[in-house]
Design an enzyme around this catalytic site. Structure first.
Site, PDB file in Angstrom:
ATOM      1  N   GLU A 148       0.837  -1.200   0.000  1.00 32.48           N
ATOM      2  CA  GLU A 148       0.000   0.000   0.000  1.00 32.48           C
ATOM      3  C   GLU A 148       0.878   1.258   0.000  1.00 32.48           C
ATOM      4  O   GLU A 148       1.855   1.321   0.721  1.00 32.48           O
ATOM      5  CB  GLU A 148      -0.910  -0.022   1.250  1.00 32.48           C
ATOM      6  CG  GLU A 148      -1.841   1.143   1.354  1.00 32.48           C
ATOM      7  CD  GLU A 148      -2.613   1.371   0.049  1.00 32.48           C
ATOM      8  OE1 GLU A 148      -3.265   0.443  -0.436  1.00 32.48           O
ATOM      9  OE2 GLU A 148      -2.533   2.494  -0.489  1.00 32.48           O
ATOM     10  N   PHE A 149       0.480   2.240  -0.822  1.00 32.58           N
ATOM     11  CA  PHE A 149       1.277   3.466  -0.936  1.00 32.58           C
ATOM     12  C   PHE A 149       0.545   4.705  -0.426  1.00 32.58           C
ATOM     13  O   PHE A 149       1.000   5.821  -0.638  1.00 32.58           O
ATOM     14  CB  PHE A 149       1.701   3.686  -2.396  1.00 32.58           C
ATOM     15  CG  PHE A 149       2.557   2.571  -2.943  1.00 32.58           C
ATOM     16  CD1 PHE A 149       3.912   2.540  -2.656  1.00 32.58           C
ATOM     17  CD2 PHE A 149       2.009   1.548  -3.694  1.00 32.58           C
ATOM     18  CE1 PHE A 149       4.716   1.505  -3.133  1.00 32.58           C
ATOM     19  CE2 PHE A 149       2.795   0.507  -4.170  1.00 32.58           C
ATOM     20  CZ  PHE A 149       4.155   0.483  -3.896  1.00 32.58           C
TER      21      PHE A 149
ATOM     22  N   GLU B  83      -0.818   8.967   5.027  1.00 31.26           N
ATOM     23  CA  GLU B  83      -1.718   9.451   6.077  1.00 31.26           C
ATOM     24  C   GLU B  83      -1.952  10.939   5.854  1.00 31.26           C
ATOM     25  O   GLU B  83      -1.050  11.667   5.457  1.00 31.26           O
ATOM     26  CB  GLU B  83      -1.090   9.220   7.455  1.00 31.26           C
ATOM     27  CG  GLU B  83      -1.176   7.779   7.866  1.00 31.26           C
ATOM     28  CD  GLU B  83      -0.439   7.469   9.164  1.00 31.26           C
ATOM     29  OE1 GLU B  83      -0.230   8.382   9.977  1.00 31.26           O
ATOM     30  OE2 GLU B  83      -0.072   6.299   9.348  1.00 31.26           O
TER      31      GLU B  83
ATOM     32  N   LYS C 170       7.806  -1.823  -2.369  1.00 38.11           N
ATOM     33  CA  LYS C 170       7.354  -0.952  -1.276  1.00 38.11           C
ATOM     34  C   LYS C 170       8.544  -0.403  -0.485  1.00 38.11           C
ATOM     35  O   LYS C 170       8.622   0.785  -0.171  1.00 38.11           O
ATOM     36  CB  LYS C 170       6.409  -1.735  -0.360  1.00 38.11           C
ATOM     37  CG  LYS C 170       5.974  -1.005   0.876  1.00 38.11           C
ATOM     38  CD  LYS C 170       5.110   0.192   0.576  1.00 38.11           C
ATOM     39  CE  LYS C 170       4.927   1.036   1.820  1.00 38.11           C
ATOM     40  NZ  LYS C 170       4.191   2.264   1.568  1.00 38.11           N
TER      41      LYS C 170
ATOM     42  N   TYR D 244      12.029  18.852   1.091  1.00 40.14           N
ATOM     43  CA  TYR D 244      11.975  19.825   2.179  1.00 40.14           C
ATOM     44  C   TYR D 244      12.877  19.404   3.331  1.00 40.14           C
ATOM     45  O   TYR D 244      12.710  18.326   3.892  1.00 40.14           O
ATOM     46  CB  TYR D 244      10.537  20.001   2.668  1.00 40.14           C
ATOM     47  CG  TYR D 244       9.680  20.714   1.644  1.00 40.14           C
ATOM     48  CD1 TYR D 244       9.510  22.098   1.703  1.00 40.14           C
ATOM     49  CD2 TYR D 244       9.097  20.014   0.592  1.00 40.14           C
ATOM     50  CE1 TYR D 244       8.757  22.758   0.748  1.00 40.14           C
ATOM     51  CE2 TYR D 244       8.346  20.668  -0.368  1.00 40.14           C
ATOM     52  CZ  TYR D 244       8.181  22.040  -0.289  1.00 40.14           C
ATOM     53  OH  TYR D 244       7.442  22.686  -1.248  1.00 40.14           O
TER      54      TYR D 244
ATOM     55  N   CYS E  15       6.138   4.512   8.927  1.00 42.74           N
ATOM     56  CA  CYS E  15       6.687   3.777   7.780  1.00 42.74           C
ATOM     57  C   CYS E  15       8.168   4.006   7.514  1.00 42.74           C
ATOM     58  O   CYS E  15       8.961   3.076   7.572  1.00 42.74           O
ATOM     59  CB  CYS E  15       5.868   4.099   6.538  1.00 42.74           C
ATOM     60  SG  CYS E  15       4.192   3.462   6.666  1.00 42.74           S
TER      61      CYS E  15
ATOM     62  N   LYS F  92      10.905   2.672  10.107  1.00 44.64           N
ATOM     63  CA  LYS F  92      10.960   1.211  10.257  1.00 44.64           C
ATOM     64  C   LYS F  92      11.308   0.528   8.930  1.00 44.64           C
ATOM     65  O   LYS F  92      12.024  -0.465   8.912  1.00 44.64           O
ATOM     66  CB  LYS F  92       9.651   0.681  10.849  1.00 44.64           C
ATOM     67  CG  LYS F  92       8.555   0.386   9.863  1.00 44.64           C
ATOM     68  CD  LYS F  92       7.405  -0.353  10.519  1.00 44.64           C
ATOM     69  CE  LYS F  92       6.171  -0.352   9.648  1.00 44.64           C
ATOM     70  NZ  LYS F  92       6.300  -0.969   8.341  1.00 44.64           N
TER      71      LYS F  92
END
Ligand code: NAD
Length: 424
Positions: free
Chosen positions: A154-155, A158, A210, A257, A266, A269
């Site tokens: 999954e990309f 949040e 991923k 930035y 993510c 880890k």
């Protein structure tokens, strides 16, 4: 079509809800009973813009269900997604205990052909482990149902998760059977109408994709943080350098930035896990080791700047902190730089009063009342010796500088995201 989404966290709840939007019947499962109770009452346990109305709507329409029972969720389901956490183990590798616990539970109840999809971020080889775990349970039961294991990392980001899921840049799927590919194509068809690709590949490549994506993004951030350090040495402005290089299409303007270091559930880890995985193959991933080291330093760089400004003596001084979440638009504080900065300054005897638009409850859960909390950004500034801007929420972008100066006993700002003009 009926599917099961096992693990109802940031990824599972968003993915499950977005699949429900397309007319699929989705049962979300979690081991955390209180989470499921809340969701069944229409209370959303996380902050994610736009999620609440979608969950409530699909629940009311009878498209979205919540349960603690994996057995119940996979009855007649064509697909079961595994979207549980894969936190770092002590040695930095991904801890697969939750993924394999789910696989074992699936194996105990499987009674028809299903596609089992790893959506959690997992190292290369995990699909094989999931397969072996399910097979082992089937053998114990003395039954033989066919199933396929698929990798579908999954990309989503949040803070923008729904948009990312509904209109993904790409969907990556690692498969080894045509049947599984057919099922996955059907499920994802509504999400590729924007012509962004669905890329089918072998399972190992999908699993690695991923990690490679997150490692690349983390590398850009650590690279820019080092460029910022060089800027300070030579008297250049990192914002100008960013604009200067970002307009080159080979480089691109995103993720350039400099700031207080990357955090979240993510990047830290996944970078550590990829270093760890390659070590198992006797390979030292030199670039990533530096990326990780630079970030560990960067997370406390603001605290170091505060200490330097006060000649290493901040005992009994008090600082306001704007922003606690690891980035704007989320309440997630996993690996947040704010936590590292708070720890460092408290060790030197300083006090902190913080304000964050959504993450203060999460902060209280993590560090309790070891810091104070303010009702609004300006409340936090009363009589403090400085402001530390950690998370660039929009509401901090154009503050009333005169009012700030009046409220603070020492008007100094440590801008961790380069959002203010120093001259102003
Ligand atoms: P999370 O901690 O928010 O959610 C995981 C959920 O799984 C928790 O609610 C937990 O209670 C539940 N769970 C654990 N064991 C279970 C079991 N045996 N049965 C049922 N539920 C169980 O985690 P997350 O942020 O959603 O991440 C999930 C995975 O997706 C991780 O591997 C992560 O790296 C990956 N990922 C996360 C993001 C993100 O932005 N958060 C983005 C892409 C990928």
């Amino acid at each position: 079509m009926k599917i099961s989404m096992i693990g109802t966290g940031y990824v599972g709840l968003v993915s499950g809800t977005c699949f429900a939007e397309t007319g699929v019947s989705v049962t979300c499962v979690d081991i955390d009973e209180s989470k499921i109770q809340k969701l069944n009452k229409g209370i959303i346990p996380i902050y994610e813009p736009g999620l609440e109305p979608m969950v409530i709507k699909n629940k009311e329409k009878g498209q979205l269900f919540f349960t603690t029972s994996i057995a119940e969720s996979i009855k007649e389901a064509e697909v079961a997604f595994i979207a549980v956490g894969t936190p770092p183990d002590e040695d930095g590798s991904a801890d697969l205990q939750y993924v394999l616990a789910v696989a074992s539970e699936i194996g105990k109840h499987l009674d028809h052909y299903m596609v089992i999809v790893n959506k959690s971020t997992v190292p290369v080889g995990t699909a094989q482990k999931v397969k072996a775990t399910i097979q082992n349970e089937l053998q114990k039961r003395n039954v033989n149902y066919a199933f396929d294991v698929v990798s579908n990392p999954e990309f989503l980001k949040e803070g923008n998760a729904i948009e990312d899921f509904l209109r993904p840049d790409r969907i990556v799927i690692g498969v080894e059977s045509q049947e599984a590919e057919k099922v996955m194509r059907k499920l994802y068809k509504p999400f590729i109408l924007n012509n962004h690709p669905i890329v089918f590949m072998d399972i190992a490549s999908a699993e690695l994709t991923k990690y490679a994506a997150n490692a690349m993004l983390a590398t850009r951030i650590s690279f820019m943080n080092e460029i910022a350090r060089v800027c300070e040495l030579v008297g250049a402005d990192v914002n100008m350098v960013r604009k200067g290089i970002g307009s080159d299409p080979r480089i691109g303007s995103k993720f350039l930035y400099a700031g207080a270091g990357y955090g979240g559930s993510c990047f830290p880890k996944d970078v550590k896990a990829l270093i760890r995985t390659t070590r198992e193959y006797n390979y030292e991933f030199q670039v990533l080791k530096s990326v990780d080291e630079v970030n560990e330093e960067q997370k406390v760089i603001l605290a170091k700047k505060v200490l330097a400004h006060f000649n290493q003596n901040v005992k009994d001084k008090k600082f306001a902190m704007w922003g606690l979440s690891f980035k704007p638009n989320t309440d997630d504080m996993r690996e947040a730089p704010s936590l590292a900065i708070i720890k460092e300054l408290k060790q030197h005897g300083a006090g902190i009063i913080a304000y964050d638009p959504v993450a203060m409850d999460e902060s209280k859960r993590r560090i309790g009342n070891t810091i104070e909390y303010a009702q609004n950004p300006y409340d936090a500034l009363k009589n403090v010796n400085g402001l530390i801007l950690v998370t660039e929420w929009n509401e901090f972008r154009i503050p009333d500088l005169n009012k700030m100066k009046e409220l603070m006993s020492e008007p100094v700002i440590f801008d961790g995201r380069n959002i203010y003009e120093p001259s102003e």
